[in-house]
Write an enzyme that holds these catalytic residues in place. Sequence first.
Site, short mmCIF file in Angstrom:
data_model
loop_
_atom_site.label_atom_id
_atom_site.label_comp_id
_atom_site.label_asym_id
_atom_site.label_seq_id
_atom_site.Cartn_x
_atom_site.Cartn_y
_atom_site.Cartn_z
N TRP A 353 9.84 -33.16 8.86
CA TRP A 353 10.10 -32.40 7.64
C TRP A 353 10.72 -33.25 6.53
O TRP A 353 10.61 -32.93 5.36
CB TRP A 353 10.99 -31.19 7.95
CG TRP A 353 12.44 -31.38 7.69
CD1 TRP A 353 13.33 -32.01 8.49
CD2 TRP A 353 13.17 -30.94 6.55
NE1 TRP A 353 14.57 -32.00 7.92
CE2 TRP A 353 14.50 -31.33 6.72
CE3 TRP A 353 12.83 -30.23 5.40
CZ2 TRP A 353 15.49 -31.07 5.80
CZ3 TRP A 353 13.82 -29.97 4.46
CH2 TRP A 353 15.13 -30.38 4.67
N HIS A 391 25.91 -33.66 6.29
CA HIS A 391 25.74 -32.25 5.93
C HIS A 391 27.09 -31.60 5.61
O HIS A 391 27.21 -30.86 4.63
CB HIS A 391 25.05 -31.48 7.07
CG HIS A 391 23.56 -31.60 7.05
ND1 HIS A 391 22.89 -32.72 7.50
CD2 HIS A 391 22.59 -30.73 6.65
CE1 HIS A 391 21.59 -32.54 7.36
NE2 HIS A 391 21.38 -31.34 6.85
#
Length: 465
Positions: A353, A391
Amino acid sequence: MAGHNRSHGRTEPSGDRGGGGGGGGGGGPRPRLRRTTSMGRAEDITQTEQKIRHSQPDHPYGLLVDPPQWFYTLNGGPFRFGDRYPSLMVLIYLQVHAWAALAIEKLLARSVIRPSFGVFLQIVNIIMILMVPHVVVTYLEAVPLVGLTCVCWCCVVLSLKLASYAHVNSWCRRDRGGTQRRRSLSYSKSMESLNPPASDRTEVDSAPEGVAIRKLVHYPDNLNLFDLYYYLMAPTLCYELNFPRSDRLRIWFLARRVLELIVGINMMVALFQQWIIPSVRNSLEPFSKMDITHTTERLLKLAIPNHLLWIVSFYLIFHSYLNLIGELTQFGDRRFYLDWWNAPDINTFWRTWNLPVHRFAMRHIYLPLLRHRFSKFSAAVAVFFLSAFLHEYLVAAPLRLLRVWAFLGMMAQIPLDTLTVFVRKRFSPRLGNVLVWLSLIIGQPMAIMMYYHDYIIERQDIAAE
Protein backbone atom coordinates in the site's frame (compact mmCIF):
# COMPACT_ATOMS: atom_id res chain seq x y z
CA MET A 1 -23.84 8.68 39.55
CA ALA A 2 -23.41 10.95 36.54
CA GLY A 3 -25.26 13.76 38.28
CA HIS A 4 -23.16 13.28 41.38
CA ASN A 5 -20.01 13.50 39.25
CA ARG A 6 -21.14 16.75 37.71
CA SER A 7 -22.03 18.32 41.05
CA HIS A 8 -18.76 17.13 42.46
CA GLY A 9 -16.91 18.69 39.54
CA ARG A 10 -18.69 22.04 40.15
CA THR A 11 -18.63 22.29 43.96
CA GLU A 12 -15.12 20.99 44.56
CA PRO A 13 -12.92 22.08 41.67
CA SER A 14 -10.05 22.93 43.98
CA GLY A 15 -10.11 19.42 45.46
CA ASP A 16 -9.93 17.95 41.96
CA ARG A 17 -6.99 20.03 40.92
CA GLY A 18 -5.10 20.29 44.12
CA GLY A 19 -5.75 16.82 45.52
CA GLY A 20 -6.80 18.14 48.97
CA GLY A 21 -9.72 19.49 50.97
CA GLY A 22 -13.35 18.77 50.64
CA GLY A 23 -15.86 16.51 52.13
CA GLY A 24 -16.61 14.02 54.79
CA GLY A 25 -14.58 15.20 57.76
CA GLY A 26 -11.20 13.86 56.64
CA GLY A 27 -8.57 16.52 56.32
CA GLY A 28 -6.08 14.42 54.36
CA PRO A 29 -5.46 14.65 50.63
CA ARG A 30 -7.94 12.96 48.32
CA PRO A 31 -6.76 11.14 45.17
CA ARG A 32 -7.99 12.58 41.92
CA LEU A 33 -10.41 10.34 40.06
CA ARG A 34 -9.50 11.01 36.43
CA ARG A 35 -12.23 8.79 34.96
CA THR A 36 -14.90 10.49 37.11
CA THR A 37 -13.56 13.90 36.14
CA SER A 38 -13.47 12.80 32.51
CA MET A 39 -17.11 11.71 32.59
CA GLY A 40 -18.27 14.91 34.26
CA ARG A 41 -16.42 17.21 31.89
CA ALA A 42 -17.46 15.19 28.87
CA GLU A 43 -21.11 15.62 29.89
CA ASP A 44 -20.60 19.35 30.46
CA ILE A 45 -19.01 19.75 27.02
CA THR A 46 -21.79 17.75 25.38
CA GLN A 47 -24.54 19.73 27.13
CA THR A 48 -22.94 23.02 26.10
CA GLU A 49 -22.82 21.93 22.46
CA GLN A 50 -26.44 20.74 22.62
CA LYS A 51 -27.57 24.14 23.96
CA ILE A 52 -25.76 25.86 21.10
CA ARG A 53 -27.41 23.57 18.55
CA HIS A 54 -30.87 24.00 20.07
CA SER A 55 -30.48 27.78 20.03
CA GLN A 56 -29.96 27.65 16.27
CA PRO A 57 -32.81 27.71 13.68
CA ASP A 58 -35.08 24.76 12.92
CA HIS A 59 -32.34 22.72 11.20
CA PRO A 60 -29.58 22.31 13.82
CA TYR A 61 -27.58 19.97 11.57
CA GLY A 62 -28.37 20.49 7.89
CA LEU A 63 -25.46 21.58 5.70
CA LEU A 64 -22.43 22.10 7.93
CA VAL A 65 -19.90 22.76 5.17
CA ASP A 66 -18.44 26.24 5.66
CA PRO A 67 -15.57 27.07 3.24
CA PRO A 68 -14.53 30.29 5.06
CA GLN A 69 -14.00 28.17 8.16
CA TRP A 70 -11.46 26.10 6.20
CA PHE A 71 -9.14 29.08 5.82
CA TYR A 72 -9.71 30.01 9.45
CA THR A 73 -8.60 26.51 10.51
CA LEU A 74 -5.62 26.40 8.15
CA ASN A 75 -4.44 29.84 9.25
CA GLY A 76 -5.17 29.27 12.94
CA GLY A 77 -7.43 32.33 13.01
CA PRO A 78 -8.53 35.22 10.78
CA PHE A 79 -6.04 36.66 8.34
CA ARG A 80 -3.97 39.46 9.81
CA PHE A 81 -1.56 41.50 7.73
CA GLY A 82 1.97 41.05 8.97
CA ASP A 83 1.56 37.52 10.35
CA ARG A 84 4.87 35.67 10.45
CA TYR A 85 3.45 32.19 9.74
CA PRO A 86 5.71 30.17 12.08
CA SER A 87 5.05 26.87 10.26
CA LEU A 88 6.51 28.30 7.06
CA MET A 89 9.48 29.67 8.98
CA VAL A 90 10.13 26.23 10.47
CA LEU A 91 10.01 24.60 7.01
CA ILE A 92 12.57 27.11 5.77
CA TYR A 93 14.75 26.42 8.81
CA LEU A 94 14.79 22.68 7.99
CA GLN A 95 17.03 23.47 5.01
CA VAL A 96 19.83 24.01 7.52
CA HIS A 97 19.76 20.31 8.41
CA ALA A 98 19.89 19.31 4.74
CA TRP A 99 22.96 21.51 4.26
CA ALA A 100 24.50 20.00 7.40
CA ALA A 101 24.04 16.48 6.01
CA LEU A 102 25.74 17.51 2.75
CA ALA A 103 28.62 19.18 4.63
CA ILE A 104 29.18 16.05 6.73
CA GLU A 105 29.29 13.86 3.61
CA LYS A 106 31.81 16.17 1.95
CA LEU A 107 34.04 16.01 5.03
CA LEU A 108 33.80 12.22 4.99
CA ALA A 109 34.58 12.05 1.26
CA ARG A 110 37.75 14.09 1.81
CA SER A 111 38.69 11.99 4.88
CA VAL A 112 38.68 15.09 7.07
CA ILE A 113 36.74 13.29 9.81
CA ARG A 114 36.60 9.64 10.78
CA PRO A 115 33.68 7.53 9.47
CA SER A 116 32.46 6.71 12.99
CA PHE A 117 32.38 10.39 13.92
CA GLY A 118 30.57 11.17 10.65
CA VAL A 119 27.90 8.57 11.46
CA PHE A 120 27.51 10.13 14.91
CA LEU A 121 27.05 13.60 13.39
CA GLN A 122 24.43 12.32 10.92
CA ILE A 123 22.48 10.64 13.73
CA VAL A 124 22.56 13.84 15.81
CA ASN A 125 21.39 15.81 12.77
CA ILE A 126 18.41 13.48 12.24
CA ILE A 127 17.49 13.55 15.94
CA MET A 128 17.53 17.35 15.87
CA ILE A 129 15.15 17.31 12.89
CA LEU A 130 12.69 15.16 14.82
CA MET A 131 13.01 17.48 17.84
CA VAL A 132 11.90 20.54 15.85
CA PRO A 133 8.11 20.04 16.42
CA HIS A 134 8.69 19.61 20.15
CA VAL A 135 10.58 22.90 20.28
CA VAL A 136 7.83 24.59 18.25
CA VAL A 137 5.13 23.25 20.58
CA THR A 138 7.07 24.36 23.67
CA TYR A 139 7.97 27.90 22.60
CA LEU A 140 5.38 28.83 19.93
CA GLU A 141 1.85 28.48 21.24
CA ALA A 142 0.25 30.20 18.24
CA VAL A 143 1.09 27.51 15.68
CA PRO A 144 -2.18 26.14 14.23
CA LEU A 145 -2.89 22.42 14.30
CA VAL A 146 -2.80 22.00 10.52
CA GLY A 147 0.48 23.90 10.20
CA LEU A 148 2.10 21.88 12.97
CA THR A 149 0.91 18.66 11.33
CA CYS A 150 2.57 19.70 8.06
CA VAL A 151 5.77 20.47 9.95
CA CYS A 152 5.75 17.01 11.56
CA TRP A 153 5.21 15.28 8.21
CA CYS A 154 8.06 17.26 6.63
CA CYS A 155 10.36 16.44 9.55
CA VAL A 156 9.65 12.71 9.22
CA VAL A 157 10.15 12.72 5.44
CA LEU A 158 13.35 14.76 5.68
CA SER A 159 14.79 12.55 8.42
CA LEU A 160 14.13 9.37 6.39
CA LYS A 161 15.56 10.90 3.23
CA LEU A 162 18.74 12.08 4.97
CA ALA A 163 19.14 8.67 6.63
CA SER A 164 19.06 7.03 3.20
CA TYR A 165 21.39 9.75 1.83
CA ALA A 166 23.99 9.01 4.50
CA HIS A 167 23.60 5.24 4.18
CA VAL A 168 24.06 5.13 0.39
CA ASN A 169 27.06 7.46 0.46
CA SER A 170 28.68 5.21 3.07
CA TRP A 171 28.21 2.27 0.68
CA CYS A 172 29.88 4.28 -2.08
CA ARG A 173 32.86 5.09 0.14
CA ARG A 174 33.33 1.40 0.80
CA ASP A 175 33.16 0.69 -2.95
CA ARG A 176 35.69 3.33 -3.92
CA GLY A 177 38.31 0.79 -4.73
CA GLY A 178 35.92 -1.44 -6.66
CA THR A 179 32.84 -1.13 -8.83
CA GLN A 180 31.02 2.18 -8.54
CA ARG A 181 27.24 2.42 -8.22
CA ARG A 182 26.52 3.05 -11.89
CA ARG A 183 22.87 2.01 -12.19
CA SER A 184 19.85 3.17 -10.21
CA LEU A 185 18.39 0.59 -7.85
CA SER A 186 14.98 2.19 -8.35
CA TYR A 187 14.44 0.20 -11.56
CA SER A 188 11.83 -2.49 -11.05
CA LYS A 189 12.84 -6.13 -10.83
CA SER A 190 10.64 -6.96 -13.77
CA MET A 191 12.55 -4.37 -15.82
CA GLU A 192 15.86 -5.86 -14.75
CA SER A 193 14.75 -9.37 -15.70
CA LEU A 194 14.11 -8.23 -19.28
CA ASN A 195 17.55 -6.64 -19.63
CA PRO A 196 20.90 -8.41 -20.11
CA PRO A 197 23.36 -8.54 -17.20
CA ALA A 198 25.02 -5.27 -16.22
CA SER A 199 28.42 -6.49 -17.41
CA ASP A 200 27.03 -6.97 -20.97
CA ARG A 201 25.34 -3.58 -21.22
CA THR A 202 26.57 -0.17 -22.22
CA GLU A 203 25.36 3.04 -20.59
CA VAL A 204 22.89 3.53 -23.44
CA ASP A 205 21.52 -0.01 -23.17
CA SER A 206 21.08 0.21 -19.40
CA ALA A 207 18.26 2.77 -19.60
CA PRO A 208 14.70 1.40 -20.00
CA GLU A 209 12.47 2.63 -22.79
CA GLY A 210 10.97 6.05 -22.07
CA VAL A 211 13.72 6.94 -19.60
CA ALA A 212 16.08 9.72 -20.58
CA ILE A 213 19.71 8.75 -21.24
CA ARG A 214 22.04 10.84 -19.10
CA LYS A 215 25.65 10.69 -18.14
CA LEU A 216 26.05 8.58 -15.05
CA VAL A 217 27.20 10.29 -11.86
CA HIS A 218 29.92 8.68 -9.76
CA TYR A 219 30.83 9.21 -6.12
CA PRO A 220 31.89 11.79 -4.88
CA ASP A 221 30.68 13.92 -7.81
CA ASN A 222 27.14 13.57 -6.44
CA LEU A 223 27.92 15.63 -3.34
CA ASN A 224 26.48 18.96 -4.45
CA LEU A 225 23.38 21.05 -3.77
CA PHE A 226 21.70 20.29 -7.10
CA ASP A 227 21.90 16.54 -6.55
CA LEU A 228 20.72 16.86 -2.94
CA TYR A 229 17.73 19.06 -3.72
CA TYR A 230 16.65 16.92 -6.65
CA TYR A 231 16.58 13.96 -4.27
CA LEU A 232 14.68 15.95 -1.63
CA MET A 233 12.08 16.91 -4.23
CA ALA A 234 11.84 13.47 -5.89
CA PRO A 235 8.95 11.20 -4.78
CA THR A 236 11.16 8.58 -3.16
CA LEU A 237 12.73 7.91 0.23
CA CYS A 238 15.64 5.87 -1.18
CA TYR A 239 18.66 7.80 -2.41
CA GLU A 240 20.50 6.87 -5.60
CA LEU A 241 23.35 8.51 -7.46
CA ASN A 242 21.51 7.95 -10.75
CA PHE A 243 17.71 8.01 -10.71
CA PRO A 244 15.60 6.86 -13.68
CA ARG A 245 14.44 9.98 -15.50
CA SER A 246 11.66 10.53 -18.04
CA ASP A 247 12.48 12.37 -21.25
CA ARG A 248 9.60 14.85 -21.42
CA LEU A 249 7.06 16.82 -19.39
CA ARG A 250 3.39 16.03 -20.06
CA ILE A 251 1.31 19.17 -19.58
CA TRP A 252 -2.10 17.48 -19.76
CA PHE A 253 -0.99 14.84 -17.26
CA LEU A 254 0.04 17.63 -14.88
CA ALA A 255 -3.28 19.42 -15.39
CA ARG A 256 -5.27 16.30 -14.52
CA ARG A 257 -3.27 15.71 -11.35
CA VAL A 258 -3.68 19.33 -10.25
CA LEU A 259 -7.44 19.17 -10.90
CA GLU A 260 -7.67 15.94 -8.90
CA LEU A 261 -5.88 17.57 -5.98
CA ILE A 262 -8.11 20.65 -6.00
CA VAL A 263 -11.38 18.70 -6.21
CA GLY A 264 -10.22 15.95 -3.86
CA ILE A 265 -8.97 18.26 -1.10
CA ASN A 266 -12.22 20.24 -1.14
CA MET A 267 -14.21 17.01 -1.01
CA MET A 268 -12.13 15.74 1.92
CA VAL A 269 -12.56 18.93 3.92
CA ALA A 270 -16.31 19.00 3.21
CA LEU A 271 -16.64 15.34 4.23
CA PHE A 272 -14.68 15.99 7.40
CA GLN A 273 -16.75 19.03 8.33
CA GLN A 274 -20.14 17.55 7.43
CA TRP A 275 -19.94 14.03 8.90
CA ILE A 276 -16.76 13.25 10.81
CA ILE A 277 -16.64 16.22 13.21
CA PRO A 278 -20.30 15.78 14.38
CA SER A 279 -19.81 12.02 14.78
CA VAL A 280 -16.64 12.44 16.81
CA ARG A 281 -18.23 15.10 19.04
CA ASN A 282 -21.25 12.91 19.70
CA SER A 283 -18.99 10.03 20.73
CA LEU A 284 -17.39 11.98 23.59
CA GLU A 285 -19.96 11.35 26.31
CA PRO A 286 -20.69 7.62 25.71
CA PHE A 287 -16.96 6.96 25.36
CA SER A 288 -16.27 8.71 28.69
CA LYS A 289 -19.02 6.70 30.41
CA MET A 290 -17.73 3.45 28.83
CA ASP A 291 -21.22 2.90 27.46
CA ILE A 292 -20.44 -0.06 25.19
CA THR A 293 -23.72 0.03 23.27
CA HIS A 294 -23.69 3.72 22.38
CA THR A 295 -19.91 3.73 21.84
CA THR A 296 -20.24 0.89 19.33
CA GLU A 297 -23.05 2.73 17.57
CA ARG A 298 -20.93 5.91 17.34
CA LEU A 299 -17.95 3.85 16.19
CA LEU A 300 -19.88 2.26 13.32
CA LYS A 301 -21.40 5.61 12.39
CA LEU A 302 -17.94 7.14 12.21
CA ALA A 303 -16.40 4.19 10.34
CA ILE A 304 -18.14 4.85 7.00
CA PRO A 305 -17.17 8.52 6.42
CA ASN A 306 -13.74 7.95 7.97
CA HIS A 307 -12.99 5.08 5.63
CA LEU A 308 -14.20 7.06 2.64
CA LEU A 309 -11.95 9.92 3.74
CA TRP A 310 -9.01 7.52 4.09
CA ILE A 311 -9.49 6.09 0.59
CA VAL A 312 -9.76 9.57 -0.96
CA SER A 313 -6.64 10.73 0.90
CA PHE A 314 -4.77 7.63 -0.26
CA TYR A 315 -5.66 8.39 -3.89
CA LEU A 316 -4.70 12.05 -3.56
CA ILE A 317 -1.34 11.34 -1.90
CA PHE A 318 -0.11 8.22 -3.68
CA HIS A 319 -1.62 8.80 -7.11
CA SER A 320 -2.28 12.49 -7.64
CA TYR A 321 0.39 14.22 -5.53
CA LEU A 322 3.30 11.80 -6.00
CA ASN A 323 2.64 11.55 -9.74
CA LEU A 324 2.48 15.35 -9.90
CA ILE A 325 5.85 15.65 -8.16
CA GLY A 326 7.24 12.82 -10.27
CA GLU A 327 6.18 14.57 -13.47
CA LEU A 328 7.61 17.93 -12.38
CA THR A 329 10.95 16.32 -11.48
CA GLN A 330 10.78 13.92 -14.47
CA PHE A 331 11.25 11.04 -12.07
CA GLY A 332 11.05 7.76 -13.97
CA ASP A 333 9.91 5.30 -11.28
CA ARG A 334 6.18 5.94 -10.73
CA ARG A 335 5.18 2.74 -8.94
CA PHE A 336 4.00 4.10 -5.59
CA TYR A 337 1.52 1.36 -4.66
CA LEU A 338 0.30 -2.06 -5.73
CA ASP A 339 -3.08 -3.78 -5.38
CA TRP A 340 -3.20 -3.59 -1.58
CA TRP A 341 -7.00 -3.86 -1.65
CA ASN A 342 -6.60 -7.55 -2.58
CA ALA A 343 -4.16 -8.28 0.26
CA PRO A 344 -4.97 -11.69 1.84
CA ASP A 345 -3.06 -10.84 5.03
CA ILE A 346 -1.66 -7.85 6.92
CA ASN A 347 1.92 -8.51 5.79
CA THR A 348 0.92 -8.25 2.13
CA PHE A 349 -1.04 -5.09 2.84
CA TRP A 350 1.91 -3.31 4.42
CA ARG A 351 4.19 -4.40 1.55
CA THR A 352 1.91 -3.07 -1.18
CA TRP A 353 0.00 0.00 0.00
CA ASN A 354 2.97 2.37 0.52
CA LEU A 355 5.89 1.35 -1.68
CA PRO A 356 8.18 4.34 -0.91
CA VAL A 357 8.15 3.52 2.82
CA HIS A 358 8.29 -0.23 2.17
CA ARG A 359 11.38 0.14 -0.03
CA PHE A 360 13.07 2.32 2.60
CA ALA A 361 12.32 -0.17 5.37
CA MET A 362 13.53 -3.14 3.32
CA ARG A 363 16.67 -1.42 2.07
CA HIS A 364 17.85 0.39 5.19
CA ILE A 365 16.41 -1.61 8.12
CA TYR A 366 15.21 -5.13 7.27
CA LEU A 367 17.96 -6.37 4.93
CA PRO A 368 20.87 -4.79 6.91
CA LEU A 369 19.58 -6.51 10.05
CA LEU A 370 19.45 -9.84 8.20
CA ARG A 371 23.03 -9.31 7.05
CA HIS A 372 23.98 -8.83 10.70
CA ARG A 373 22.48 -12.27 11.47
CA PHE A 374 19.24 -11.09 13.03
CA SER A 375 16.24 -13.36 12.47
CA LYS A 376 13.50 -12.40 10.04
CA PHE A 377 11.06 -11.97 12.93
CA SER A 378 13.42 -9.65 14.81
CA ALA A 379 13.99 -7.57 11.69
CA ALA A 380 10.23 -7.35 11.08
CA VAL A 381 9.65 -6.27 14.70
CA ALA A 382 12.29 -3.55 14.28
CA VAL A 383 10.52 -2.26 11.16
CA PHE A 384 7.13 -2.19 12.90
CA PHE A 385 8.67 -0.55 15.97
CA LEU A 386 10.05 2.31 13.87
CA SER A 387 6.73 2.64 12.06
CA ALA A 388 4.84 2.65 15.37
CA PHE A 389 7.13 5.35 16.77
CA LEU A 390 6.68 7.57 13.71
CA HIS A 391 2.88 7.09 13.74
CA GLU A 392 2.74 8.14 17.39
CA TYR A 393 5.10 11.03 16.64
CA LEU A 394 2.84 12.32 13.86
CA VAL A 395 -0.15 12.34 16.22
CA ALA A 396 1.38 13.34 19.56
CA ALA A 397 3.30 16.43 18.43
CA PRO A 398 0.45 18.25 16.61
CA LEU A 399 -2.08 17.46 19.34
CA ARG A 400 0.43 18.32 22.11
CA LEU A 401 -0.73 15.08 23.68
CA LEU A 402 1.49 12.11 24.46
CA ARG A 403 -0.50 8.87 24.32
CA VAL A 404 0.41 5.45 22.96
CA TRP A 405 -2.73 4.52 21.02
CA ALA A 406 -1.12 4.88 17.58
CA PHE A 407 2.02 3.10 18.79
CA LEU A 408 0.07 0.18 20.21
CA GLY A 409 -2.11 0.04 17.12
CA MET A 410 0.94 -0.41 14.90
CA MET A 411 2.59 -2.96 17.17
CA ALA A 412 -0.70 -4.88 17.21
CA GLN A 413 -0.17 -5.47 13.49
CA ILE A 414 2.34 -8.21 14.35
CA PRO A 415 -0.14 -10.59 16.08
CA LEU A 416 -2.82 -9.50 13.60
CA ASP A 417 -0.55 -10.59 10.77
CA THR A 418 -0.18 -14.01 12.40
CA LEU A 419 -3.97 -14.28 12.62
CA THR A 420 -4.58 -13.25 9.01
CA VAL A 421 -1.88 -15.63 7.73
CA PHE A 422 -3.52 -18.47 9.68
CA VAL A 423 -6.94 -17.59 8.26
CA ARG A 424 -5.52 -17.36 4.73
CA LYS A 425 -3.86 -20.77 4.96
CA ARG A 426 -6.56 -22.55 6.99
CA PHE A 427 -9.64 -21.15 5.29
CA SER A 428 -9.20 -18.93 2.22
CA PRO A 429 -7.36 -15.80 1.03
CA ARG A 430 -10.72 -14.08 0.60
CA LEU A 431 -11.54 -14.43 4.30
CA GLY A 432 -8.08 -13.10 5.15
CA ASN A 433 -8.80 -10.09 2.92
CA VAL A 434 -12.05 -9.52 4.85
CA LEU A 435 -10.10 -9.40 8.12
CA VAL A 436 -7.66 -6.89 6.60
CA TRP A 437 -10.52 -4.60 5.58
CA LEU A 438 -12.22 -4.94 8.99
CA SER A 439 -9.02 -3.91 10.75
CA LEU A 440 -8.84 -0.81 8.54
CA ILE A 441 -12.50 0.12 8.84
CA ILE A 442 -12.81 -0.36 12.62
CA GLY A 443 -9.29 0.37 13.87
CA GLN A 444 -8.95 3.94 12.61
CA PRO A 445 -12.27 5.28 14.00
CA MET A 446 -11.47 3.73 17.38
CA ALA A 447 -8.12 5.53 17.46
CA ILE A 448 -9.80 8.81 16.43
CA MET A 449 -12.35 8.52 19.24
CA MET A 450 -9.69 7.77 21.85
CA TYR A 451 -7.45 10.66 20.79
CA TYR A 452 -10.37 13.10 20.56
CA HIS A 453 -11.59 12.13 24.03
CA ASP A 454 -8.13 12.55 25.59
CA TYR A 455 -7.49 15.76 23.64
CA ILE A 456 -10.73 17.42 24.81
CA ILE A 457 -10.27 16.34 28.42
CA GLU A 458 -6.65 17.50 28.42
CA ARG A 459 -7.64 20.90 27.03
CA GLN A 460 -10.30 21.23 29.71
CA ASP A 461 -7.72 20.36 32.38
CA ILE A 462 -5.38 23.05 31.08
CA ALA A 463 -8.20 25.61 30.89
CA ALA A 464 -9.34 24.76 34.44
CA GLU A 465 -5.85 25.24 35.84
